[in-house]
Design a protein around this motif. Sequence first.
Motif, mmCIF file in Angstrom:
data_model
loop_
_atom_site.group_PDB
_atom_site.id
_atom_site.type_symbol
_atom_site.label_atom_id
_atom_site.label_comp_id
_atom_site.label_asym_id
_atom_site.label_seq_id
_atom_site.Cartn_x
_atom_site.Cartn_y
_atom_site.Cartn_z
ATOM 1 N N HIS A 29 0.713 -1.135 0.139
ATOM 2 C CA HIS A 29 -0.054 0.046 0.173
ATOM 3 C C HIS A 29 0.866 1.151 0.062
ATOM 4 O O HIS A 29 2.117 1.343 0.455
ATOM 5 N N PRO A 30 0.648 2.254 -0.571
ATOM 6 C CA PRO A 30 1.395 3.519 -0.464
ATOM 7 C C PRO A 30 1.430 3.916 1.066
ATOM 8 O O PRO A 30 0.383 4.067 1.743
ATOM 9 N N SER A 31 2.707 4.086 1.250
ATOM 10 C CA SER A 31 3.245 4.335 2.615
ATOM 11 C C SER A 31 4.615 4.669 2.546
ATOM 12 O O SER A 31 5.296 4.130 1.899
ATOM 13 N N ASP A 32 5.164 5.586 3.288
ATOM 14 C CA ASP A 32 6.619 5.861 3.490
ATOM 15 C C ASP A 32 7.026 4.897 4.545
ATOM 16 O O ASP A 32 8.418 5.102 4.628
ATOM 17 N N GLY A 171 20.636 0.709 4.878
ATOM 18 C CA GLY A 171 19.810 0.045 4.112
ATOM 19 C C GLY A 171 19.721 -1.317 3.756
ATOM 20 O O GLY A 171 18.556 -1.833 3.258
ATOM 21 N N SER A 172 20.408 -1.980 4.450
ATOM 22 C CA SER A 172 20.508 -3.380 4.336
ATOM 23 C C SER A 172 20.444 -4.077 5.645
ATOM 24 O O SER A 172 19.537 -4.741 6.116
ATOM 25 N N PHE A 173 21.122 -3.729 6.732
ATOM 26 C CA PHE A 173 21.403 -4.358 8.070
ATOM 27 C C PHE A 173 21.584 -3.205 9.130
ATOM 28 O O PHE A 173 22.716 -2.608 8.657
ATOM 29 N N THR A 174 21.321 -3.208 9.970
ATOM 30 C CA THR A 174 21.266 -2.096 11.178
ATOM 31 C C THR A 174 21.909 -2.720 12.490
ATOM 32 O O THR A 174 21.253 -3.602 12.885
ATOM 33 N N GLU A 402 11.179 4.191 8.053
ATOM 34 C CA GLU A 402 11.123 4.633 6.622
ATOM 35 C C GLU A 402 12.245 3.971 5.966
ATOM 36 O O GLU A 402 12.091 3.821 4.573
ATOM 37 N N ASP A 403 13.204 3.667 6.538
ATOM 38 C CA ASP A 403 14.370 2.968 6.056
ATOM 39 C C ASP A 403 15.245 2.051 6.976
ATOM 40 O O ASP A 403 14.821 2.356 8.341
ATOM 41 N N ASN A 404 15.888 1.234 6.553
ATOM 42 C CA ASN A 404 16.763 0.360 7.361
ATOM 43 C C ASN A 404 17.937 1.122 7.681
ATOM 44 O O ASN A 404 19.063 0.571 7.295
ATOM 45 N N ALA A 408 16.432 5.867 11.439
ATOM 46 C CA ALA A 408 14.993 5.550 11.079
ATOM 47 C C ALA A 408 14.465 4.462 11.990
ATOM 48 O O ALA A 408 13.476 4.807 12.603
ATOM 49 N N ILE A 409 15.094 3.450 12.261
ATOM 50 C CA ILE A 409 14.512 2.469 13.202
ATOM 51 C C ILE A 409 14.614 3.010 14.637
ATOM 52 O O ILE A 409 13.413 2.943 15.281
ATOM 53 N N PHE A 410 15.595 3.651 14.913
ATOM 54 C CA PHE A 410 15.586 4.457 16.333
ATOM 55 C C PHE A 410 14.538 5.295 16.597
ATOM 56 O O PHE A 410 13.625 5.204 17.669
ATOM 57 N N ALA A 411 14.204 5.860 15.642
ATOM 58 C CA ALA A 411 13.086 6.990 15.742
ATOM 59 C C ALA A 411 11.701 6.317 15.717
ATOM 60 O O ALA A 411 10.822 6.671 16.532
ATOM 61 N N ALA A 412 11.599 5.215 15.074
ATOM 62 C CA ALA A 412 10.384 4.349 15.065
ATOM 63 C C ALA A 412 10.422 3.819 16.475
ATOM 64 O O ALA A 412 9.037 3.708 17.178
ATOM 65 N N MET A 413 11.322 3.347 17.178
ATOM 66 C CA MET A 413 11.177 2.852 18.549
ATOM 67 C C MET A 413 10.946 3.808 19.769
ATOM 68 O O MET A 413 10.203 3.780 20.414
#
Length: 595
Positions: A29-32, A171-174, A402-404, A408-413
């Motif tokens: 679905h359209p989502s960022d 972008g691949s592994f954090t 938004e990205d790996n 981005a992942i920390f902000a989501a957490m």
Amino acid sequence: MLRLFACLSFAVAVAVNIAVVKAEEHAEHPSDKRLFWGDTHVHTNLSIDAFTAGNRSLGPKDAYKFAKGEPIELPDGQVGKINRPLDFMVVADHAEFLGGLNHLVECDFSKASESSDLQREICSGARSVESFSERDPQWKAAVLNYHRETSDLRKKWMEVIDAAEAHYEPGSFTSFIGFEWSPFAENSNASLHRVVVFRDGADLASQVLPFSRYESQRPEDLWSYMDRYAMATGGDLLAIPHNGNLSSGRMFLPLTSEGAAMNAAHAAQRRRWEPLYEITQIKGDGETHPLLSPTDEFADFERWSWATDTAKPDATTAFTKQYEYARSGLHHGLHVHHGVGENPFEMGFVGSTDTHLSASGIAEDAFLGKLPASLPGPDRIKQSGWHGWSLSASGLAAVWAEDNTREAIFAAMKRREVYATTGPRIHLRFFGRYDLKANVLEEDDWTQIAYKPGVPMGSVLPANCDAGGLRFFIEAARDDESAPIEVVEVIKGWRSADGETKEMIFKVAQTDPGNGEDRFLLQWKDPDFSPDVPAFYYVRVLEAETPRWSTLDAQRYGVKLPDTVPRSIRERAYSSPIWYYPSSCAQTPAQTVEE
């Protein structure tokens, strides 16, 4: 004294606009935002308990290799390989004596004069590392000296940092830099431990050393350490408490370390630095308990409490357990918010492993266990506790980002747009909005409609006294490598006008046993929403029953499964909650959509 919350829990089939879609028909679905999977709680041979238990050779770099899908040789010689690579991981070795045992067995006899008496004893074979205890004076002296003379500690901390930097592939592994703060109560194994996760790289994280219980056993002092780091470096970090089910009634106790009632500043400090809670892991599930939710048919799930003060399962009462489990922690958060205007337990949910093998192997058919003694073999289902059948093959952290990347992942957490599963990669989205229009599921851009002006999981809904109702949007899709979905529930908790905390379980979708679906799109309206009542909502998704890892072990090794061991498991996912708090509505315009 806080009163024990009243439990009013039953299922009501009130789902509207249910759409069942096969997984192969599902398009992006359209989502960022995209979904990323990880483990925020992995120990290696730099952790003292992992080392003494037999994990001598697998360090942080091995843990990241395993997470990326590379095979590694396990402590017993078996080759371990994850069933599906992860997107991100945190090596979270104990800060206490970090790498200290590795240091003691690094025997350089050319520098014997620089070695401690304890190191010389170990190197000569006069003493084994397994013989140490917290009460051993020689051991205490070695540990404290190691933390005072920081050069060796810094060397091991840089080993952690360097491994994370070497394996970070934006972008691949954090790979996150992190550690675990592990307070220890004398004569008790009560768990109040926290995993600390840095957003930043080596340039900032190397400016500090991990905070250990030798600095302080108070969580308030851990938060102050985090605050000092952020102020000094401009960086950021967060802490993830875990295993409240083993906390002897202390994880969600609404008191300070000194036993005083929480004030607004204390509650806000905890919420700021601890936005997440690890709700499920190897040492059991921490959502709720049958004593707390007696009418919840799915409450009796993967309970593990062998490390409590009495070393017996389920030894504490319902009064104590209300401070141990996440759902009752959410209830207590509403109580504190009512009193001081801040909620210390406003927490999103993640799952992770707490493996001490440097390997996140949690699939039921490939469960590696927690320690070398619980590696696959014919004997582990014959015992319980730390090495046997009572371990749970759990869990995973799911993040909408938004990205790996670390940022981005920390902000989501931090914003809590995350959820937990007990292992399967169940796809889950959860949004709340006032009067979401009934035909939203027919829109091509339904995620954008749900985000604006709605809120995703982990958010607080703005108060709205003029709202005609509160609606939620849920998408739950099966893991293609696991069982179909049978049940989708919304769990609501609220604080009534008389001060009682109550809960209700709304069964918004359910299939016949054994006839689950690949995907559900659900829109549900709270039939009892009141703008004057504070509440929380989260989603629980349950798969059809499948064989538990212990059953698969018995089949694999031709061993009779003891009668006390569960035969099956109903894997599940827990969304982070959405909260609603009443407030003055004078400046809060209504958010409604015509139906």
